[in-house]
Design an enzyme around this catalytic site. Structure first.
Site, short mmCIF file in Angstrom:
data_model
loop_
_atom_site.label_atom_id
_atom_site.label_comp_id
_atom_site.label_asym_id
_atom_site.label_seq_id
_atom_site.Cartn_x
_atom_site.Cartn_y
_atom_site.Cartn_z
N HIS A 98 0.81 -1.21 0.00
CA HIS A 98 0.00 0.00 0.00
C HIS A 98 0.85 1.26 0.00
CE1 HIS A 98 -4.39 -0.87 0.64
NE2 HIS A 98 -3.86 -2.08 0.53
N ASP A 114 -3.97 7.10 1.98
CA ASP A 114 -4.47 5.81 1.55
C ASP A 114 -5.98 5.84 1.82
OD1 ASP A 114 -3.15 2.71 1.30
OD2 ASP A 114 -5.27 2.89 1.79
#
Ligand code: U2F
Length: 445
Positions: A20, A114
């Site tokens: 990520h 994110d």
């Protein structure tokens, strides 16, 4: 923002697990090149930052900044995969990010995060600045979280597994069982599932939602998403803007691939955290051995101990096992004919970029949804029979892709999407246009 003509500061919140943080950093580095008056603080755990920022990297525009891991003092990680660090981290959020932001002493002009870290929306609201989340997986995964309430209303909780999602455009081949856990099945009260649920509710309130995908990959789904989100920006496959170079091939995978025939090699990798059980590893190894196809395996752990006795020796002339491979370049090598994958989004994207059909063995998160899309929507891959590796299932899947007419057709089909992926990144391609809008948005903050 209020402070026009001065340097702008952005807070970037990373999710420090699986793949990520790296794609988020790649995006931020490109943004910093296109918006040179902006500075970015990259808030992430020290450990994850250490793996992403090399010592000689110029941290002038993108500055790593530590957030607390939430781990108790003296915490020792258990051997093998564990959810504990994730659980501690989620317990520490959002406090750890708030503390770190305060430490900088800076007023920020925007938060890029994110997408998982939905609380960034509330922090941005307090600061009266825009929130721009980045979703690192695909459009279908994004959509099922955004329409989670509709899915629950239509399908119920823990309803029939085979029920298909006809009511959602483009989803008629997708079954309830393919939907990630925590939406209509599985556990709902784990901190991770609660985070995903909040994410789905918050995303429609973002200034823009960036996603590591391209519009042409799944037009019907992208259309629905655009009707639900105010500014969806497909900017991928972003890896094409920052491809690894072949000097990262420290184990010599490319030389080895050069010695093999076109489309003959099976490349195997299960991403950053999935590992098949010992029984499945054994079955996969037996299948590879019996099938006689050459293989390149990016293997986590001690292959000597984990694979059947004598396997390495018996297959040494046509098998290569490495701890890490430059995957994007490997998948682009003409000798690779099939990718045995867990269907993480980066892997699926890289397989499309390489034009390589897939054998899918999903483990968690949205990987089953990715598999079903590869298999039943795009038609360039197969699942392993029964959902787990068996010797015969492995042989069958390899034969379908590497030596059947059906496999040839899959190769043609993925070639079409491969071309669309490259087109999206052209100077006037959709992902380039969307990236430029993102740069504009950042410049206007
Ligand atoms: C999580 O996925 P993973 O991190 O498990 O897997 P991928 O998304 O497929 O990303 C793996 C990346 O690591 C690279 C590879 C991919 O870019 O090229 N790599 C490599 O270069 N060499 C190797 O030997 C092995 C891997 C999550 F589990 C998924 O469900 C999500 O879809 C994904 C994205 O959010 O994150």
């Amino acid at each position: 923002g209020a402070r026009e003509n001065t340097q702008k500061h952005f807070a970037v919140f990373a999710f420090p697990f699986t793949t990520h943080a790296a794609p988020l950093l790649a995006l931020v580095r490109k943004l910093s090149e296109s918006a040179p008056d902006s500075k970015f603080h990259f808030f992430n755990t020290a450990q994850s930052n250490a793996s992403l920022f090399s010592k000689d990297h110029d941290c002038e525009r993108v500055k790593p900044w530590s957030v607390d891991t939430g781990l108790p003092k003296g915490y020792k990680s258990t051997k093998g995969p564990s959810n504990e660090p994730l659980e501690y981290f989620l317990k520490a959020t959002p406090g750890n990010f708030e503390t770190a932001v305060a430490e900088t002493g800076l007023p920020f002009d925007g938060i890029i995060s994110d997408a998982f870290l939905w609380f960034a929306k509330e922090m941005a609201e307090e600061m009266r600045v825009p929130w721009i989340p980045y979703f690192t997986a695909g459009p279908r995964a994004l959509l099922v979280h955004v329409v989670a309430d509709d899915l629950r209303a239509r399908l119920g909780i823990n309803g029939p597994k085979d029920q298909t999602l006809e009511f959602l455009p483009g989803f008629s081949a997708i079954r309830a069982v393919d939907i990630p856990e925590g939406i209509i099945s599985g556990s709902f009260d784990s901190p991770f599932q609660m985070m995903m649920c909040k994410m789905g509710q918050m995303l429609p309130h973002a200034s823009a939602v960036a996603i590591n995908s391209f519009e042409e990959i799944d037009p019907i789904v992208v259309k629905t998403l655009k009707s639900r989100l105010s500014n969806l920006l497909n900017i991928g496959p972003f890896v094409l803007r920052t491809p690894p170079t072949s000097d990262s091939d420290i184990h010599g995978c490319l030389d080895w691939l050069d010695q093999h025939m076109r489309s003959s090699v099976a490349y195997i990798s299960f991403g950053s955290s999935a590992t098949p059980s010992p029984n499945e590893l054994k079955a996969l190894a037996e299948g590879l051995e019996a099938s006689k196809f050459p293989f390149l395996w990016s293997f986590k752990g001690n292959a000597q101990e984990m694979l059947p006795r004598g396997f390495l020796k018996r297959t040494k002339n046509r098998g290569m096992i490495v701890p890490w491979a430059p995957q994007l370049i490997v998948l682009g090598h003409p000798s690779v004919g099939v990718f045995v994958t867990h269907c993480g989004w980066n892997s699926v994207s890289e397989s499309i970029i390489g034009g390589v059909p897939m054998i899918c063995r999903p483990f968690f998160a949205e990987q089953k949804l990715n598999q079903k899309t590869v298999e039943a929507v795009w038609g360039f891959g197969v699942g392993v029979e029964g959902g787990m590796f068996t010797k015969n299932g492995t042989i069958k899947a390899l034969q379908v892709i590497l030596s059947s007419e059906e496999g040839k057709l899959m190769k043609e089909k993925i070639g079409i999407l491969q071309e669309l992926a490259f087109n999206a990144l052209d100077t006037d391609g959709s992902s380039t246009v969307n990236f430029n809008s993102l740069v504009d948005l950042v410049s206007r903050c």
